[in-house]
Design an enzyme around this catalytic site. Structure first.
Site, mmCIF file in Angstrom:
data_model
loop_
_atom_site.group_PDB
_atom_site.id
_atom_site.type_symbol
_atom_site.label_atom_id
_atom_site.label_comp_id
_atom_site.label_asym_id
_atom_site.label_seq_id
_atom_site.Cartn_x
_atom_site.Cartn_y
_atom_site.Cartn_z
ATOM 1 N N SER B 45 0.861 -1.175 0.000
ATOM 2 C CA SER B 45 0.000 0.000 0.000
ATOM 3 C C SER B 45 0.901 1.229 0.000
ATOM 4 C CB SER B 45 -0.882 -0.031 1.251
ATOM 5 O OG SER B 45 -1.861 0.966 1.174
ATOM 6 N N GLU B 46 0.673 2.152 -0.966
ATOM 7 C CA GLU B 46 1.613 3.265 -1.185
ATOM 8 C C GLU B 46 1.824 4.130 0.047
ATOM 9 O OE1 GLU B 46 -0.892 2.213 -3.340
ATOM 10 O OE2 GLU B 46 -1.101 3.905 -4.720
ATOM 11 N N ASN B 47 0.819 4.183 0.926
ATOM 12 C CA ASN B 47 0.952 5.053 2.094
ATOM 13 C C ASN B 47 1.933 4.502 3.127
ATOM 14 O OD1 ASN B 47 -1.155 3.098 2.313
ATOM 15 N ND2 ASN B 47 -1.821 4.053 4.194
ATOM 16 N N GLY B 48 2.465 3.305 2.886
ATOM 17 C CA GLY B 48 3.543 2.855 3.754
ATOM 18 C C GLY B 48 3.313 1.555 4.491
ATOM 19 N N SER B 87 8.411 4.009 0.474
ATOM 20 C CA SER B 87 7.362 3.285 -0.233
ATOM 21 C C SER B 87 7.551 3.411 -1.744
ATOM 22 C CB SER B 87 5.995 3.843 0.168
ATOM 23 O OG SER B 87 4.972 3.153 -0.495
#
Lengths: 234, 218
Positions: B45-48, B87
């Site tokens: 997930s790109e948010n980390g 990320s």
């Protein structure tokens, strides 16, 4: 010397009209709730705000939109906010949409003293307009410039009085890089401990980046999309 | 079966045991529920977060734990958290095996448009532009024809691009195409769909694979 402050209002006394502020958070997760409210109270205008998103109409950075304090927004996604759309269409607000990874790296580079870098992200798209390109090993890359700001506002989970920070889960997001890219970085946290009580191995943001620490209580932590599954019995 | 579930059923076959996968917001996110439970797949997930788990029970809901679609989630064993720069270093650096993204238009040269409709409020591209350049393999899932009846599989995209020549495979409710040096190749038709129907609903020029198959849904 302790960096703990009693009020964020005091810590942002130097904030002027037209300044650039960097704000941590992803959506409404891990946003510096108290610092945003302090800026809303302060009422400075013509701000350039750098943050992945711009809050929702009545919370997060949306509070600064309501007050018409933002002149220019640098973000990767602003779709959750109707006031944003109105102000953009009225010409009251400018937006620079930046791919999320490019935004993160521009902030990281800003904090790390690197003025620009190359990335393949955005080649052949509208965001490449006006940007230098360079070919490395047969592949085209765009030059992207670093971002820094007068103030950086971050939200962490824990701090010590020296300003070392620990984040929690995905509330980390942009906060550690934002913390590095402000001339003055204000970290607001849920819990503060004495120096020496954080294990040096667990610290995410070293104290050098942080000028002020504020301990907030009763964080709202609004959830944008609560999705749950049914409990399975047995 | 609805168009969406048809696409999802086909697309989930692209995910193999052991892969690190990023699923885009919207229809791609729904694929997570269909991954065989014995597979060890890490969802990024790109948010980390590497290692997205199921949606939480009411008691597990944690506002500090969300996915890139800002939905509450949980983590799997072996998950890790990191900041946004890391990320996207992970994404740009080619460490993600597969990205499955939604699309508005795909062109015969593998261009993808999925973030902006001129004249409408621009919401932003989020992490899509980074993902199409960084993931080792990029698969787009979308409906073949728009609600107005126009082919979304174009000779050239009419909408502003997310990436140029970045799509490896396109999965629609009618067909599956690969993008190769020779051009765009039809490799599968959906159950009950003829080659003629695919031709009539596809604006793009494409070759037909010698091994053209029809994959039955399960």
């Amino acid at each position: 010397m302790s960096k703990v402050i009693e009020s964020i209002d005091q810590a942002i006394e130097g904030l002027k009209n037209g300044d650039t502020i960097l704000v941590g958070g992803f959506g409404l997760c891990g946003i510096p709730e108290f610092a945003i409210q302090a800026i809303a109270r302060r009422g400075v205008t013509d701000l350039t705000v750098v943050s992945n998103n711009c809050g929702v109409d009545d919370w997060g950075l949306g509070l600064l939109l309501q007050n018409k304090q933002i002149k220019r927004m640098i973000a990767s996604y602003v779709g959750e906010n109707k006031i944003f759309e109105q102000q953009l269409l009225n010409g009251e607000l400018e937006v620079e949409l930046t791919p999320q990874g490019t935004l993160a790296e521009r902030i990281r580079a800003g904090g790390a003293g690197i003025p620009s870098f190359y990335t393949a992200t955005g080649v052949g798209t509208p965001i490449a307009e006006g940007k230098e390109t360079k070919v490395f090993d047969g592949k085209t890359y765009l030059e992207e410039r670093a971002i820094t700001g007068e103030y950086a506002l971050v939200k962490a989970w824990k701090a010590d009085t020296l300003g070392n920070l620990v984040y929690r889960k995905t509330a980390r997001n942009f906060n550690p890089i934002v913390a590095t890219a402000g001339k003055i970085t204000i970290a607001e946290v849920e819990e503060i401990v004495e120096v020496g009580q954080l294990d040096p191995d667990e610290i995410h943001t070293p104290a050098v980046y942080v000028q002020h620490v504020y301990v907030g209580s009763n964080y709202v932590k609004r959830i944008e999309r609560k999705v749950t599954r049914q409990e399975v019995n047995g | 079966m609805s168009t969406r579930s048809l696409i999802i059923k086909r697309a989930v076959k692209e995910i193999q045991d052991g892969m690190v996968v990023n699923l885009g917001i919207g229809m791609p996110t729904l694929l997570a529920n269909e991954i065989p439970s014995h597979y060890q797949v890490l969802l990024q997930s790109e948010n980390g977060l590497l290692g997205i788990g199921a949606y939480p029970t009411e008691a597990e809901v944690d506002p500090d734990l969300i996915n890139a679609g800002k939905e509450t989630v949980t983590t799997v064993n072996g998950a890790s958290f990191f900041d946004s720069a890391e990320s996207f270093a992970m994404i740009r650096g080619g460490h993600i095996d597969l990205a499955i993204l939604g699309g508005m238009e795909v062109s015969e040269t593998g261009d993808l448009a999925n973030w902006m409709i001129p004249g409408k409020m621009v919401k932003g591209m989020g992490g899509a532009m980074d993902l199409v350049h960084g993931a080792k393999r990029v698969i787009v899932v979308m409906e073949h024809v728009s609600k107005k009846g126009e082919s979304k599989v174009k000779r050239k995209c009419t909408l502003p691009l997310t990436g140029q020549g970045v799509v490896h495979r396109l999965i629609t409710d009618l067909a599956v195409f690969d993008f190769t040096e020779k051009g765009m190749i039809l490799i599968e038709t959906a159950p009950g769909i003829t080659l003629e129907e695919v031709r009539s609903k596809t604006e793009a020029n494409f070759l037909v694979s010698e091994n053209l198959t029809t994959k039955e849904g399960e």
